[in-house]
Design an enzyme around this catalytic site. Structure first.
Site, PDB file in Angstrom:
ATOM      1  N   LYS A  34      23.825 -24.077 -15.060  1.00 52.07           N
ATOM      2  CA  LYS A  34      22.381 -24.335 -15.139  1.00 52.07           C
ATOM      3  C   LYS A  34      21.950 -24.554 -16.598  1.00 52.07           C
ATOM      4  O   LYS A  34      22.769 -24.577 -17.495  1.00 52.07           O
ATOM      5  CB  LYS A  34      21.611 -23.191 -14.477  1.00 52.07           C
ATOM      6  CG  LYS A  34      22.066 -22.882 -13.041  1.00 52.07           C
ATOM      7  CD  LYS A  34      21.560 -23.883 -12.012  1.00 52.07           C
ATOM      8  CE  LYS A  34      22.290 -23.854 -10.685  1.00 52.07           C
ATOM      9  NZ  LYS A  34      22.028 -22.723  -9.828  1.00 52.07           N
TER      10      LYS A  34
HETATM   11  C1  LIG Z   1      22.262 -22.161  -8.385  1.00 55.99           C
HETATM   12  C2  LIG Z   1      21.204 -22.152  -7.355  1.00 55.99           C
HETATM   13  C3  LIG Z   1      20.814 -20.992  -6.680  1.00 55.99           C
HETATM   14  C4  LIG Z   1      21.560 -19.702  -6.793  1.00 55.99           C
HETATM   15  O1  LIG Z   1      21.679 -19.298  -8.091  1.00 55.99           O
HETATM   16  P1  LIG Z   1      22.651 -18.073  -8.470  1.00 55.99           P
HETATM   17  O2  LIG Z   1      22.114 -17.630  -9.791  1.00 55.99           O
HETATM   18  O3  LIG Z   1      24.021 -18.667  -8.561  1.00 55.99           O
HETATM   19  O4  LIG Z   1      22.550 -17.061  -7.415  1.00 55.99           O
HETATM   20  C5  LIG Z   1      19.750 -21.046  -5.818  1.00 55.99           C
HETATM   21  N1  LIG Z   1      19.091 -22.193  -5.595  1.00 55.99           N
HETATM   22  C6  LIG Z   1      19.446 -23.334  -6.216  1.00 55.99           C
HETATM   23  C7  LIG Z   1      18.668 -24.564  -5.945  1.00 55.99           C
HETATM   24  C8  LIG Z   1      20.525 -23.354  -7.088  1.00 55.99           C
HETATM   25  O5  LIG Z   1      20.915 -24.492  -7.669  1.00 55.99           O
END
Ligand SMILES: *Cc1c(COP(=O)(O)O)cnc(C)c1O
Length: 386
Positions: free
Chosen positions: A189
């Site tokens: 991210k």
């Molecule tokens: C990555 C992601 C999540 C989950 O994030 P984590 O921190 O890995 O639990 C939830 N929703 C979306 C749209 C994502 O891309």
């Protein structure tokens, strides 16, 4: 051979490493000062009052659903064009999951489909308690319109802004229209804490409820206790919670990463515009742009335009792989996962999301990407499509 270009990659500086090392030398590895500091910085950056850091965004979505009353008999709707976590949070609470198809122009939850589904649900007596729009690829959803529908039909909004750290909507950072906005700090991210997430809200009651849910439902505040404290050691579990805490080690990394968010977003935007210019003549549909919002460009997703080329998405994907590029596909529509089909969903239920999935390829975009790397991606796509 050239090294493989990933679709996404973290950006860790020496200052980030030093910030983590400082925590390792300090008295608290968890539940120390770094977490509240990171929460306050992140909330201030977004102009929102309360920040609740969590172990990951999935945990954040779960406690957001809990705080907003998800449970058996409550309908929770999200976008099929997302990671499974956007829907699983409702299932953890025993709520009933539903989906609203996307608008192919934005790839986000369609406001028209939402309005239609709400009108139908009102007639059927199945109105949702919570709607979870997802800022796909970092492009903010139509939150003013969704807020207007929330006010009319009396549902709460959780914005899954896992992709949208640094995105803006009508000039402000995302997070002002939803009841709770959730971000992810997974390494792919925009900023990372290893694993991590954060919930923003302007509602003190929701903030308090999420803080408790993050830490076993325990309070140390005598004013909240039902029983007389036995002594200074006493704490009370007043509701059922989890251990969903972020560590100080992670929060220190988050604070350090946050200091470079603006320059990183500028770099992502520069690279995205460079892709826009280079790919515009190819038979591809490119990511949306709008005058009233800016994308965080977490992902750069192109759609192979079947009306303008006989090449398939798989052929283009394979060409990229052959050229030492590691593309990805976002997303397999959630309702097509076997564990969701068992709930009654089927192919054909959400045609726009399914069509988008058939055409989509995520090509590399990350802040440390060089223009030479980007040129390799552009050359490979051009080879595949001309
Ligand atoms: C990555 C992601 C999540 C989950 O994030 P984590 O921190 O890995 O639990 C939830 N929703 C979306 C749209 C994502 O891309």
């Amino acid at each position: 051979m050239a090294s493989i270009i990933p679709y996404s990659c973290q950006d860790i500086s020496e200052a980030d490493i030093a910030a983590v090392a400082d925590v390792l030398r300090a008295p608290f590895l968890t539940q120390g000062p770094a977490v509240p500091k990171f929460e306050a910085e992140f909330a201030a950056l977004h102009g929102v009052e309360h920040g609740i850091a969590v172990a990951n965004a999935t945990a954040g979505l779960h406690i957001a659903c809990m705080a907003l009353g998800a449970g058996p008999g409550i309908h929770v709707w999200t976008s099929p064009n997302s990671f499974v976590a956007s829907a699983n949070c409702a299932r953890y609470c025993g709520a009933t999951v539903g989906f609203v198809d996307i608008d192919l122009a934005t790839r986000n939850m369609s406001v028209d489909r939402l309005a239609e589904k709400l009108a139908q649900a009102e007639a059927d007596g199945t109105l949702p308690g919570i709607v979870i729009p997802v800022d796909f690829a970092g492009f903010p959803c139509d939150m003013k319109e969704i807020r207007a529908l929330a006010d009319r039909y009396d549902f709460r909004i959780i914005s899954d802004s896992s992709h949208a750290v640094g995105a803006t909507y009508h000039g402000d950072p995302v997070g002002r229209y939803a009841d709770i906005t959730v971000f992810s700090f997974h390494p792919v991210k925009i900023i990372t804490t290893g694993e991590g997430g954060l919930c923003l809200t302007n509602n003190a009651g929701l903030a308090d409820s999420m803080r408790k849910a993050r830490s076993h439902g325990i309070t140390r505040d005598p004013a909240e206790m039902e029983q007389e404290p036995d002594g200074p050691w006493y704490y009370e579990q007043v509701s059922l919670g989890y251990n969903y805490r972020l560590t100080d080690i992670q929060a220190a990394l988050g604070s350090a990463q946050l200091t470079r968010l603006v320059e990183r977003e500028a770099r992502r935007d520069f690279l995205a515009r460079r892709y826009d210019d280079a790919l515009v003549t190819l038979p591809l549909r490119l990511p949306p742009r709008s005058n009233d919002r800016t994308s965080a460009h977490h992902l750069y997703v192109v759609e192979v335009d079947e009306t303008r080329t006989s090449r398939t998405r798989s052929e283009v994907f394979d060409q990229l792989r052959a050229d030492a590029i590691s593309p990805n596909v976002h997303y397999i529509p959630i309702h097509l996962q076997p564990d969701f089909k068992r709930l009654g969903f089927a192919a054909g239920d959400f045609p726009a999301s399914e069509a988008f999935y058939r055409r989509a390829i995520t090509i590399p975009l990350f802040a440390t990407m060089t223009e030479e790397q980007q040129d390799r991606v552009i050359a490979s796509l051009t080879r595949a499509l001309t």
